[in-house]
Write an enzyme that holds these catalytic residues in place. Structure first.
Site, PDB file in Angstrom:
ATOM      1  N   HIS A 268       0.905  -1.164   0.127  1.00 14.03           N
ATOM      2  CA  HIS A 268      -0.129   0.075   0.046  1.00 14.03           C
ATOM      3  C   HIS A 268       0.756   1.290  -0.007  1.00 14.03           C
ATOM      4  O   HIS A 268       1.729   1.465  -0.808  1.00 14.03           O
ATOM      5  CB  HIS A 268      -1.112  -0.065   1.270  1.00 14.03           C
ATOM      6  CG  HIS A 268      -2.007   0.736   1.245  1.00 14.03           C
ATOM      7  ND1 HIS A 268      -2.398   1.709   0.186  1.00 14.03           N
ATOM      8  CD2 HIS A 268      -2.879   1.264   2.215  1.00 14.03           C
ATOM      9  CE1 HIS A 268      -3.570   2.628   0.543  1.00 14.03           C
ATOM     10  NE2 HIS A 268      -3.682   2.154   1.689  1.00 14.03           N
ATOM     11  N   HIS A 309      -2.484  -2.517  -9.833  1.00 11.80           N
ATOM     12  CA  HIS A 309      -3.341  -1.743  -8.815  1.00 11.80           C
ATOM     13  C   HIS A 309      -4.621  -2.616  -8.765  1.00 11.80           C
ATOM     14  O   HIS A 309      -4.935  -3.151  -9.748  1.00 11.80           O
ATOM     15  CB  HIS A 309      -3.811  -0.412  -9.390  1.00 11.80           C
ATOM     16  CG  HIS A 309      -4.420   0.423  -8.490  1.00 11.80           C
ATOM     17  ND1 HIS A 309      -5.615   0.605  -8.045  1.00 11.80           N
ATOM     18  CD2 HIS A 309      -3.979   1.540  -7.490  1.00 11.80           C
ATOM     19  CE1 HIS A 309      -5.940   1.499  -7.160  1.00 11.80           C
ATOM     20  NE2 HIS A 309      -4.901   1.996  -6.611  1.00 11.80           N
ATOM     21  N   ASP A 365       2.731   5.340  -6.708  1.00 13.38           N
ATOM     22  CA  ASP A 365       3.867   5.210  -6.148  1.00 13.38           C
ATOM     23  C   ASP A 365       5.215   5.112  -6.859  1.00 13.38           C
ATOM     24  O   ASP A 365       6.451   4.964  -6.282  1.00 13.38           O
ATOM     25  CB  ASP A 365       3.904   3.970  -5.064  1.00 13.38           C
ATOM     26  CG  ASP A 365       2.916   4.098  -4.077  1.00 13.38           C
ATOM     27  OD1 ASP A 365       1.779   3.190  -3.716  1.00 13.38           O
ATOM     28  OD2 ASP A 365       2.860   5.234  -3.178  1.00 13.38           O
TER      29      ASP A 365
HETATM   30  C1  SDX Z   1      -1.512   2.112  -3.795  1.00 16.44           C
HETATM   31  O1  SDX Z   1      -6.102   0.853  -3.318  1.00 16.44           O
HETATM   32  C2  SDX Z   1      -5.534   1.871  -3.603  1.00 16.44           C
HETATM   33  O2  SDX Z   1      -6.444   2.771  -4.108  1.00 16.44           O
HETATM   34  C3  SDX Z   1      -4.067   2.007  -3.326  1.00 16.44           C
HETATM   35  C4  SDX Z   1      -3.428   3.329  -3.566  1.00 16.44           C
HETATM   36  C5  SDX Z   1      -4.323   4.522  -2.732  1.00 16.44           C
HETATM   37  O3  SDX Z   1      -4.040   5.735  -3.233  1.00 16.44           O
HETATM   38  O4  SDX Z   1      -4.829   4.337  -1.718  1.00 16.44           O
HETATM   39  O5  SDX Z   1      -3.918   3.612  -4.887  1.00 16.44           O
HETATM   40  C6  SDX Z   1      -2.127   3.467  -3.001  1.00 16.44           C
HETATM   41  O6  SDX Z   1      -1.398   1.352  -2.394  1.00 16.44           O
HETATM   42  C7  SDX Z   1      -0.841   1.894  -4.858  1.00 16.44           C
HETATM   43  C8  SDX Z   1      -0.388   0.430  -4.845  1.00 16.44           C
HETATM   44  C9  SDX Z   1       1.018   0.393  -4.475  1.00 16.44           C
HETATM   45  N1  SDX Z   1       1.534  -1.071  -4.188  1.00 16.44           N
HETATM   46  C10 SDX Z   1       2.660  -1.444  -5.190  1.00 16.44           C
HETATM   47  O7  SDX Z   1       3.103  -0.868  -6.184  1.00 16.44           O
HETATM   48  C11 SDX Z   1       3.309  -2.927  -4.955  1.00 16.44           C
HETATM   49  C12 SDX Z   1       3.301  -3.600  -6.331  1.00 16.44           C
HETATM   50  N2  SDX Z   1       1.794  -3.993  -6.520  1.00 16.44           N
HETATM   51  C13 SDX Z   1       1.277  -5.267  -6.115  1.00 16.44           C
HETATM   52  O8  SDX Z   1       1.485  -5.753  -4.817  1.00 16.44           O
HETATM   53  C14 SDX Z   1      -0.349  -5.065  -6.632  1.00 16.44           C
HETATM   54  O9  SDX Z   1      -0.317  -4.631  -7.933  1.00 16.44           O
HETATM   55  C15 SDX Z   1      -1.373  -4.395  -5.694  1.00 16.44           C
HETATM   56  C16 SDX Z   1      -1.279  -4.898  -4.206  1.00 16.44           C
HETATM   57  C17 SDX Z   1      -1.305  -3.106  -5.787  1.00 16.44           C
HETATM   58  C18 SDX Z   1      -2.770  -5.025  -6.227  1.00 16.44           C
HETATM   59  O10 SDX Z   1      -2.745  -6.257  -5.906  1.00 16.44           O
HETATM   60  P1  SDX Z   1      -4.240  -7.039  -6.300  1.00 16.44           P
HETATM   61  O11 SDX Z   1      -5.045  -6.270  -6.933  1.00 16.44           O
HETATM   62  O12 SDX Z   1      -4.325  -7.933  -5.192  1.00 16.44           O
HETATM   63  O13 SDX Z   1      -3.476  -7.754  -7.424  1.00 16.44           O
HETATM   64  P2  SDX Z   1      -2.986  -9.277  -7.583  1.00 16.44           P
HETATM   65  O14 SDX Z   1      -1.658  -9.303  -6.423  1.00 16.44           O
HETATM   66  O15 SDX Z   1      -3.824 -10.364  -7.266  1.00 16.44           O
HETATM   67  O16 SDX Z   1      -2.078  -9.499  -8.820  1.00 16.44           O
HETATM   68  C19 SDX Z   1      -2.697  -9.972 -10.013  1.00 16.44           C
HETATM   69  C20 SDX Z   1      -1.453 -10.723 -10.914  1.00 16.44           C
HETATM   70  C21 SDX Z   1      -0.781 -11.789  -9.861  1.00 16.44           C
HETATM   71  O17 SDX Z   1      -0.223 -12.498 -10.801  1.00 16.44           O
HETATM   72  P3  SDX Z   1      -0.985 -14.009 -11.263  1.00 16.44           P
HETATM   73  O18 SDX Z   1      -1.161 -14.568  -9.745  1.00 16.44           O
HETATM   74  O19 SDX Z   1      -2.269 -13.652 -11.911  1.00 16.44           O
HETATM   75  O20 SDX Z   1       0.083 -14.810 -11.881  1.00 16.44           O
HETATM   76  O21 SDX Z   1      -0.814  -9.774 -10.877  1.00 16.44           O
HETATM   77  C22 SDX Z   1       0.695 -10.096 -10.450  1.00 16.44           C
HETATM   78  C23 SDX Z   1       0.323 -10.820  -9.336  1.00 16.44           C
HETATM   79  O22 SDX Z   1       1.450 -11.536  -8.932  1.00 16.44           O
HETATM   80  N3  SDX Z   1       0.957  -8.747  -9.979  1.00 16.44           N
HETATM   81  C24 SDX Z   1       2.271  -8.268 -10.176  1.00 16.44           C
HETATM   82  C25 SDX Z   1       2.246  -7.046  -9.526  1.00 16.44           C
HETATM   83  N4  SDX Z   1       1.264  -6.690  -8.958  1.00 16.44           N
HETATM   84  C26 SDX Z   1       0.508  -7.629  -9.454  1.00 16.44           C
HETATM   85  N5  SDX Z   1       3.417  -8.979 -10.707  1.00 16.44           N
HETATM   86  C27 SDX Z   1       4.501  -8.178 -10.453  1.00 16.44           C
HETATM   87  N6  SDX Z   1       4.733  -6.903  -9.964  1.00 16.44           N
HETATM   88  C28 SDX Z   1       3.462  -6.230  -9.476  1.00 16.44           C
HETATM   89  N7  SDX Z   1       3.730  -5.014  -8.857  1.00 16.44           N
END
Ligand code: SDX
Length: 430
Positions: A268, A309, A365
Site C-alpha cells: 500500500h 493496482h 507510488d
Molecule cells: C497504493 O487501493 C488503492 O487505491 C491503493 C492506492 C491509494 O491511493 O490508496 O492507490 C495506493 O497502494 C498503490 C499500490 C502500491 N503497491 C505497489 O506498487 C506494490 C506492487 N503492486 C502489487 O503488490 C499489486 O499490484 C497490488 C497490491 C497493488 C494490487 O494487488 P491485487 O489487486 O491483489 O492484484 P494481485 O496481487 O492479485 O495481482 C494479479 C496478478 C498476480 O499474478 P498471477 O497470480 O495472476 O500470476 O498480477 C501479479 C500478481 O502476482 N502482480 C504483479 C504485480 N502486481 C500484481 N506482478 C509483478 N509486479 C507487480 N507489481
C-alpha cells in the site's frame, strides 16, 4: 421496462428467489433467505480481500479503473492538481463542495492555528530509538494524540468532530516533521504560521539556524500537488481500516492510527519506499532485463513495486501527473539519476506480455519516490508523506461512515472449516 432484480434458482431445492438490484449491487443479506431447510443458516457471500464487495455507499471519490479516471467530489484530479491547492482540496473532500473565499480563509485560519502539538508529544517522540522508522513513529504518535484530546470521543457532536478534523489535518505535518528531525538527530523546528501548508512543512523539516525559513516556491508547489494527488482514493486498504476501526465508535485519532498502520505496508503506501529500494537494487539500466526475469519467475514473491493496482487496469492518472511534476522538481534539484532506470523499467514492462496481460501499469507510488528523494527525504519518510495528504481522505471517509444510517460496527462473517466439537484430552493422554 426490465425489472431491477435477479431471479436465482437454488438447484438444491428447485426454489426460485428474486433479489432486488440497487446501484448495481444485490444486498448480500438477501442471500440469507436461500436455505435447504428451516434450520439452515442461509447463504452468505464469500469474498476474501473484498475483490467484489461494496462495503459502503460514498460520495467522496470516484475511480474508473479501466479508463484511468479519478475525481474528488466529481472534480477531475487533473484539474485540481493544475488549478487548486491542497488545503482547498482538503476542504472539498471533507465538506463536499469547493469553498467560497470566506470559507477557504476560515478553513486556512483554523488549520494554521492548530499546527502546534502539546510539548509532551516531543518527550513521547524522544523515547524512540535513534533509528526508529518514521512511519512507526508517526503511527504510534497519532494514537498517542488521542490521549491529549479526550473531547474527541464525542464523535456524534458535529462541533467536536470539526475541531478534531482541524487538529488532524493541521498536526500531521508537525508530527511527520518531528519524526524526520528525530531520525536526523536535529532539534524540532516549530510551525511558522506565515507560511503555506506545504511551505510550513518544509520549514519544520529543513529549518536550521536561519531566523526565518524561506521555502523554494517550485518545491513548495510540487509538495502541495503531491498532497493533492494522495488526498483520497475511495475504499483502499487504509480507508477501509479507518472506516472499520471507526465503526466501533472509537475516537478519530485512534482510528487514524489504524489507517496509518495499514498504509505502512509495502503493498500500500509503503510501496513508494519499496520502489526506491528496488531501483537502487537494480542499479543500472543494463540490469533491468535480469530483474524483470526474476519478477516473472518469482511466482508473485518478487514484485515490480510501484506497478499494478486493484482498481486501475490502466495507467494511474496520478502517476502521469507525478511524472510531469518530476521535471519541475528536477529543474531545481537536479535530475535524480534513478529516473533513467525508472523510465527504462517502465518502457520494458509496458511492452512485456507478463505485465500487459495482467494489466499492470505504474501506480501513484512508482514516480513519487523519485521526487521525494530529490527533495532530500530519506526513503523511510516516503510513507509518512503519503499519510499527510491522505489524512484529508481518511477523516472524510470516517465522518461519512459515522453519518451513514445504514452503517454499524463492522463485523464480517466467516466460512468455518475447522474441527467439529471434540472433547478435551488431558495432557497425560496426549
Ligand atoms: C497504493 O487501493 C488503492 O487505491 C491503493 C492506492 C491509494 O491511493 O490508496 O492507490 C495506493 O497502494 C498503490 C499500490 C502500491 N503497491 C505497489 O506498487 C506494490 C506492487 N503492486 C502489487 O503488490 C499489486 O499490484 C497490488 C497490491 C497493488 C494490487 O494487488 P491485487 O489487486 O491483489 O492484484 P494481485 O496481487 O492479485 O495481482 C494479479 C496478478 C498476480 O499474478 P498471477 O497470480 O495472476 O500470476 O498480477 C501479479 C500478481 O502476482 N502482480 C504483479 C504485480 N502486481 C500484481 N506482478 C509483478 N509486479 C507487480 N507489481
Amino acid at each position: 421496462m426490465p425489472k431491477e432484480s435477479l431471479t436465482v434458482t437454488d438447484n438444491r431445492t428447485g426454489k426460485q428467489y428474486e433479489l432486488p438490484i440497487e446501484n448495481g449491487t444485490i444486498r448480500t443479506t438477501d442471500l440469507r433467505q436461500i436455505k435447504v431447510s428451516p434450520e439452515d443458516f442461509g447463504l452468505m457471500g464469500y469474498d476474501p480481500a473484498f475483490m467484489n464487495t461494496a462495503s459502503c455507499k460514498s460520495k467522496v471519490t470516484f475511480i474508473d479503473g479501466d479508463k484511468g479516471i479519478l475525481r474528488y467530489r466529481g472534480y477531475p484530479i487533473e484539474q485540481l492538481a493544475e488549478q487548486s491547492n491542497f488545503l482547498e482540496v482538503a476542504y472539498l473532500i471533507v465538506q463536499g463542495e469547493l469553498p467560497s473565499k470566506e470559507q477557504l480563509e476560515d478553513w486556512k485560519y483554523q488549520i494554521t492555528h492548530h499546527t502546534i502539538v502539546h510539548e509532551n508529544i516531543k518527550k513521547f517522540m524522544d523515547g524512540f530509538h535513534y533509528d526508529a522508522h518514521p512511519m512507526g513513529m508517526f503511527t504510534s504518535t497519532m494514537a498517542a494524540l488521542s490521549t491529549f484530546y479526550t473531547d474527541a470521543k464525542n464523535i456524534f457532536d458535529k462541533e467536536s468532530r470539526q475541531i478534531q478534523i482541524y487538529r488532524l489535518i493541521a498536526k500531521v505535518p508537525t508530527i511527520a516533521a518531528f519524526a524526520y528531525r528525530h531520525t536526523m538527530g536535529l532539534p524540532y523546528a516549530y510551525p511558522d504560521n506565515d507560511l503555506s501548508y506545504a511551505g510550513n512543512f518544509l520549514n519544520m523539516l529543513f529549518k536550521m539556524t536561519e531566523p526565518k525559513y524561506v521555502p523554494d516556491p517550485a518545491l513548495e508547489r510540487a509538495l502541495d500537488v503531491l498532497f493533492i494527488l494522495h488526498a483520497d482514493h475511495e475504499q483502499n486498504c487504509s480507508a477501509n481500516a479507518m472506516r472499520s476501526v471507526g465503526s466501533s465508535q472509537v475516537d478519530p485519532y485512534s482510528a487514524l492510527a489504524a489507517a496509518s498502520a495499514a498504509l505502512y505496508g509495502p503493498l500500500h503506501g509503503g510501496a513508494n519506499e519499496a520502489v526506491l529500494r528496488m531501483l537502487r537494487e537494480i542499479g543500472s539500466k543494463d540490469k533491468i532485463p535480469a530483474f524483470i526475469k526474476e519478477v516473472k519467475e518469482g511466482k508473485g514473491e518478487k514484485k515490480l513495486m510501484g506497478f499494478g493496482h486493484r482498481v486501475y487496469k490502466n495507467y494511474d492518472p496520478r502517476a502521469k501527473i507525478i511524472k510531469k511534476l518530476a521535471d519541475d522538481v528536477f529543474e531545481v534539484t537536479g535530475k535524480n539519476p534513478l529516473l533513467d532506470i525508472a523510465l527504462e523499467l517502465e518502457r520494458i514492462a509496458l511492452e512485456d506480455d507478463y505485465f500487459v496481460k495482467r494489466k499492470l501499469y505504474p501506480n501513484v507510488d512508482f514516480y513519487s519516490g523519485l521526487i521525494y528523494q530529490a527533495l532530500r527525504f530519506p526513503v523511510e519518510m516516503f510513507p509518512v508523506l503519503f499519510a499527510i495528504g491522505r489524512t484529508a481522505g481518511w477523516v472524510a471517509q470516517w465522518e461519512e461512515m459515522l453519518l451513514d444510517t445504514e452503517q454499524k460496527i463492522a463485523r464480517p462473517r466467516q466460512v468455518y472449516l475447522g474441527y467439529a466439537s471434540r472433547d478435551y484430552v488431558p495432557i497425560v493422554r496426549r
